[in-house]
Design a protein around this motif. Structure first.
Motif, PDB file in Angstrom:
ATOM      1  N   THR A 152      -5.823  -8.520  -1.050  1.00  0.00           N
ATOM      2  CA  THR A 152      -6.481  -7.699  -2.465  1.00  0.00           C
ATOM      3  C   THR A 152      -7.844  -9.181  -2.923  1.00  0.00           C
ATOM      4  O   THR A 152      -8.544  -8.577  -4.006  1.00  0.00           O
ATOM      5  CB  THR A 152      -5.749  -8.409  -4.040  1.00  0.00           C
ATOM      6  N   ALA A 184     -10.937  -6.478  -3.365  1.00  0.00           N
ATOM      7  CA  ALA A 184     -11.158  -6.690  -4.810  1.00  0.00           C
ATOM      8  C   ALA A 184     -11.424  -7.589  -6.017  1.00  0.00           C
ATOM      9  O   ALA A 184     -12.139  -7.418  -6.360  1.00  0.00           O
ATOM     10  CB  ALA A 184      -9.779  -6.000  -5.294  1.00  0.00           C
ATOM     11  N   CYS A 195     -13.282  -6.905  -9.709  1.00  0.00           N
ATOM     12  CA  CYS A 195     -12.537  -6.931 -10.331  1.00  0.00           C
ATOM     13  C   CYS A 195     -11.212  -7.341 -11.446  1.00  0.00           C
ATOM     14  O   CYS A 195     -10.692  -8.249 -10.535  1.00  0.00           O
ATOM     15  CB  CYS A 195     -10.917  -5.852  -9.420  1.00  0.00           C
ATOM     16  N   PRO A 243      -5.112  -6.018  -8.744  1.00  0.00           N
ATOM     17  CA  PRO A 243      -6.125  -5.687  -9.497  1.00  0.00           C
ATOM     18  C   PRO A 243      -5.822  -4.648 -10.871  1.00  0.00           C
ATOM     19  O   PRO A 243      -4.709  -3.677 -10.082  1.00  0.00           O
ATOM     20  CB  PRO A 243      -6.579  -4.710  -8.096  1.00  0.00           C
ATOM     21  N   THR A 255     -10.613   1.187 -11.175  1.00  0.00           N
ATOM     22  CA  THR A 255     -10.471  -0.484 -11.203  1.00  0.00           C
ATOM     23  C   THR A 255     -10.771  -0.559 -12.505  1.00  0.00           C
ATOM     24  O   THR A 255     -11.733  -0.167 -12.939  1.00  0.00           O
ATOM     25  CB  THR A 255     -10.582  -1.792 -10.435  1.00  0.00           C
ATOM     26  N   ILE A 313      -9.073   1.965  -6.250  1.00  0.00           N
ATOM     27  CA  ILE A 313      -8.184   0.984  -5.163  1.00  0.00           C
ATOM     28  C   ILE A 313      -6.905   2.010  -4.896  1.00  0.00           C
ATOM     29  O   ILE A 313      -6.588   2.666  -6.001  1.00  0.00           O
ATOM     30  CB  ILE A 313      -7.210  -0.583  -5.570  1.00  0.00           C
TER      31      ILE A 313
END
Lengths: 96, 391, 458
Positions: free
Chosen positions: C264, C267, C272, C285, C293, C300
């Motif tokens: 992640t 992200a 996010c 996220p 997101t 995602i």
């Protein structure tokens, strides 16, 4: 003593490389990790305690499988394809 | 839940300045409360490059810097850890003749102030520091300078303060300060209210609001240093490297990682947090590879950035408020606070106890910006209404 | 930055490929960036060189899905901009920093789909860094992609469906499987019965793998608590506790893991918002059912969004791309969207069954010995983490990193941060959610210092 045991792909074209100065043979399609660990049982010494390491995740995440070339380049063994003529060196000392 | 705390001194900001002041004051016997809106030492004190250097500071900072210089080797005794302090020497490179002339001029300016600077020519440089490449004209070496680990040192001062009996409140922002009958009243997060005779404003990049509230606005802004860290390598950097004119600084820690800085980062949406710019980081990486051949085949494994407070004239504010008795300011170290902060802590403690310090700090008076702006004649400068600053 | 549509997909696994396919169908030309030399992700990883094995040999029951997915990618190959062997190492304000062919490029994008997948989730125990110990995923890659067993006498340890799948694949390929050590209690498997209505195939396959292993004489043990791996420079044995008794088995390789953890970092860098997932005991996220997101234009999908498996990844990749198409004001198939969401919901419900059948051993965090390495990059011990909690009052993961170096090494916390969170939570008397998560910083993986710059890309 090899760490990994080949169960398949034995008859693929051989790929010549050297490991710590010794001539070795891998197979087309090997990663550097496979090529080295079918010859020996370690890739490097850990940075601080110097204990032996031989990779862990095989997918480029754990960053454990770094080794050297004779030219001093550093490569991540599990995500680097074996190329003919590669001169590989296991990392023998911490922080080298 | 509400809590009223009554102390001699309330310190806003638990970075290295605030924490070292808290410890020094406590050891003098004062009761102290130390507050930080986050973790102590997580801001400038913890995210700076880690250079512990006197060389390069303007002459007015040197006495303070020398005072701090005596403290660094004694960290283990003072805070329980050595903070990875190494007296490696600080080597400031000149890449052009003009930069070399600048180093020479500086050495002349601070001669006799105890820095013992040694000017080194090109050939000497190649011989003594063969791991530095490029056409370096020369350098200035301050053998007594070095580096340490900012993350450890700052937090350790706060921890030592706590062990010594300072009330330390982290994740506790001070929301309001005002004069009260015997000093000050502060209100902070989590229902914490404080009465204190003295307040020290060591709130770093956030100190401006407090200064402004007391009628002393200052030209303070947030800046964001940016570092690149390599994987651990065999030891080769024998000194802490800087460059006249900036652009790159580099050091190697005992574990083997090399830390290289020289560009600025940029703030996130929450401007208390920041990130190196990618182009800035890649620029530092390539400068490092160019200057240090040993790094050419190495990998950068992480970057870091953080928030520091910078004054318009790049000197800190240190000293009594000009508007409010018993309010002391100490902030705005402009990216160069790490080495001097332990000395500043002692000075602040002296200000509280004695009303003055044996170390000269007049150059850091908070009202210097107003004076400059108005371009006042000496006769027009108002006398300080509070207890005087140092001799 | 032009307002033209320029979608970027990170990851060419099942989610990324299906997302790209949807976008191509909608008339878009996405950029697809992936670290591997060929598409398929981890589960459907392709060989670097053809060999004697069939898709069935490689992918077992999923061979049809694998082939279909690889074919789908081949079909769209010339309608996308594909950057293989390329690493997205930072995201900021609609620009991705990519190392492509060893050079730094900055790629602008109008929309982003993160399909970054997952890695194995591990709990440290004594000897876990010894040569011969690999993750379950790693053991599977060694076999699938490289045709190798990780040793002569392999023990599989951990929990989750992957444990039985990989052990079975090894057995079928002719490797010697010394034992399967399941840390989940046997009775927990009864939960799988709840999964029969929705995912009968998955449940039956799981039982079949276990049954065939046992039929071949492989020792399958339940309720195992690993004590240590023995061996100085190479695994020589594994020791565990079972029903209060200590047992030991000679072996030369261990494949282990407990479910997966999402990748992640991008992200996080993209800004996010994250939420704590109670079931997976992990931060992920935040997303809506479509995969949007908290940042407009960023989506995602797949295991990088939360662990749900390869089938869900394909569906989620398609769903997220349809959301992107919708948000871009283009026409999209509403009926297909409804169908995808229905199927995704069914799979997500089944994940709850799997977690019950293969619970994550969170309780161990308190009993791992102090001298066990927790951070294998920086070689920081479990004891150092506990001391930071007890002596320095550390209660938060980033503070732990700053003071102990856990997570500062080359892997940036991938292998250690979930265990570090569990150990810190136990040591500081908090629920694991309270210790937070490591803040991502670029680069998400190591970059060569000598990486050259190529500047901006259109």
């Amino acid at each position: 003593m090899a760490l990994l045991k080949r169960l398949a792909r034995q008859n693929l074209p051989p790929v010549a490389f050297s490991l710590n100065g010794v001539s070795c043979t891998g197979r087309a399609g090997d990663t550097v990790l496979t090529a080295v660990l079918t010859q020996t049982d370690r890739l490097r010494s850990s940075d601080f305690s110097g204990e032996s390491r031989a990779g862990f995740c095989q997918m480029g995440a754990c960053q454990d499988c770094w080794i050297l070339t004779a030219e001093g380049d550093r490569i991540r063994a599990c995500s680097t394809p074996l190329r003919p003529g590669m001169r590989l060196r296991t990392i023998a000392e911490p922080k080298s | 839940m509400s809590q009223l705390i009554d102390k001699d001194v309330a310190i806003i900001g638990g970075g290295l300045v605030g924490s070292s002041a808290a410890l020094a004051l406590r050891r003098m016997g004062f009761s102290v409360v130390l507050l930080d809106k986050g973790f102590c030492g997580a801001q400038a004190s913890g995210v700076n490059y880690g250079g512990v250097r006197r060389q390069g500071r303007p002459p007015e900072q040197i006495p303070l810097s020398q005072r701090a210089h005596a403290i660094w080797p004694r960290l283990k005794e003072i805070i329980g850890i050595d903070g990875e302090f190494v007296r490696s020497g600080h080597l400031k490179l000149a890449r052009t003749e003009a930069e070399m002339a600048s180093l020479e001029a500086y050495a002349a300016r601070v001669a006799g102030m105890g820095l013992d600077l040694e000017l080194v020519g090109h050939n000497q440089l190649r011989e003594r520091f063969p791991w530095i490449a490029g056409n370096i004209v020369g350098a200035s070496l301050c053998a007594g300078d070095g580096h340490a680990n900012p993350r450890l040192v700052s937090a350790a001062f706060a921890h030592a303060a706590r062990r010594a009996g300072v009330d330390v409140f982290e994740q506790t922002a001070v929301r309001h300060v005002e004069k009260a009958s015997e000093g000050f009243r502060l209100s902070a997060d989590r229902g914490i209210d404080i009465k204190a005779r003295f307040v020290i404003n060591s709130a770093g990049a956030w100190a401006g609001a407090f200064a402004e509230f007391f009628g002393e606005p200052v030209p303070l802004k947030k800046i964001y240093p940016s570092m690149v860290v390599t994987e651990p390598m065999g030891s080769f950097m024998t000194v802490n490297i800087g460059a006249e004119g900036g652009g790159i600084y580099a050091r190697q820690v005992e574990r083997g990682n090399c830390i290289v800085g020289g560009m600025r980062g940029e703030p996130n949406a929450d401007s208390d947090f920041s990130r190196p710019t990618s182009t800035g980081a890649v620029t530092i990486m390539s400068r490092a590879a160019a200057l240090f051949p040993a790094l050419r085949q190495t990998y950068a494994i992480r970057f870091w950035s953080g928030t520091e407070g910078e004054m318009a004239d790049r000197n800190p504010v240190i000293g009594f408020s000009r508007t409010t008795p018993n309010l002391i300011h100490a902030f705005g170290f402009s990216g160069a606070g790490f080495q001097i902060a332990p000395g500043v802590g002692e000075v602040l403690a002296e200000l509280v106890r004695d009303g003055e310090s044996r170390t000269p700090i007049q150059s850091f008076a908070i009202d210097r910006f107003a004076r400059t702006e108005k371009n006042l004649h000496p006769g027009n400068i108002p006398e300080p209404t509070t207890r005087g600053t140092s001799k | 930055m032009s307002t033209a549509l320029r979608p970027l997909i990170v990851g060419a696994g099942p989610a990324g490929i299906r997302a790209a396919q949807v976008m191509v169908t909608a008339g878009l030309r996405p950029i697809v960036v992936d670290e591997a030399p060929s598409a398929g992700g981890q589960i459907y990883r392709q060989r670097l060189f053809p060999d004697e094995r069939s898709p069935r040999d490689l992918y077992g029951s999923e061979a049809g899905k694998a082939s279909a997915l690889h074919q789908a990618f081949v079909q769209i190959r010339d309608k996308i901009d594909y950057f293989p062997e390329s690493l997205v190492w930072n995201i900021r304000d609609n620009v991705a920093d990519i190392m492509k062919d060893g050079r730094h490029i900055r790629q602008g994008f109008s929309h982003l789909i993160l399909a970054t997948g997952a890695t194995d989730r591990v709990v440290p125990f004594k000897g876990w860094t010894t040569p011969g110990v690999f993750t379950l995923g790693g053991a599977q890659i060694a076999l699938k992609s490289q045709g190798c067993a990780i040793g002569e006498e392999v023990v599989f340890l951990g929990s989750g469906p992957l444990l039985y799948l990989v052990a079975w694949q090894y057995m079928k390929a002719g490797a010697r499987v010394a034992a399967v050590l399941d840390t989940a209690p046997f009775l927990a498997k009864l939960h799988l019965a709840r999964g029969l209505p929705s995912q009968p195939g998955v449940v039956f396959r799981g039982f079949r793998y276990a049954a065939e292993l046992m039929a071949r004489g492989v020792s399958v043990r339940f309720g195992v608590e690993p004590t240590r791996i023995e061996g100085q420079d190479r695994v020589s044995a594994v020791v565990w506790r079972e029903n209060g008794r200590e047992r030991r088995l000679a072996c030369d390789a261990i494949g282990y893991g407990f479910a997966l953890r999402s990748e992640t970092q991008l992200a996080d860098l993209a800004g996010c918002r994250f939420v704590f997932d109670e079931r997976d005991r992990a931060w992920r996220p935040d997303r809506d059912p479509a995969g949007r997101t908290s940042v407009s234009g960023i989506y995602i999908a797949g295991d990088g969004a939360g662990i749900a498996g390869a089938d869900a990844a394909e569906l989620a990749g398609e769903r997220a791309a349809l959301a992107l198409v919708e948000d871009a004001g283009l026409t999209f198939d509403h009926a297909r969207v409804a169908d995808l969401e229905r199927r995704l919901n069914a799979i997500r419900r089944f994940r709850g069954v799997l977690e019950a059948a293969f619970p994550f051993p969170a309780a161990w965090a308190g009993s791992i010995e102090d001298d066990v390495q927790l951070c294998r990059c920086e070689e920081i011990s479990v004891g150092q983490v506990r001391r930071a909690a007890h002596d320095q009052g550390v209660r938060e993961l980033n503070r732990l990193k700053a003071l102990t170096r856990v997570g500062m090494g080359r892997c940036q916390g991938r292998m250690c941060s979930s265990a570090a969170a569990e150990v810190l939570a136990a040591a500081s008397g908090q629920p694991v959610e309270a210790v937070g998560r490591l803040r991502a910083q670029p680069p998400v993986k190591p970059l060569p210092l000598a990486m050259a710059s190529d500047g901006e890309a259109a």
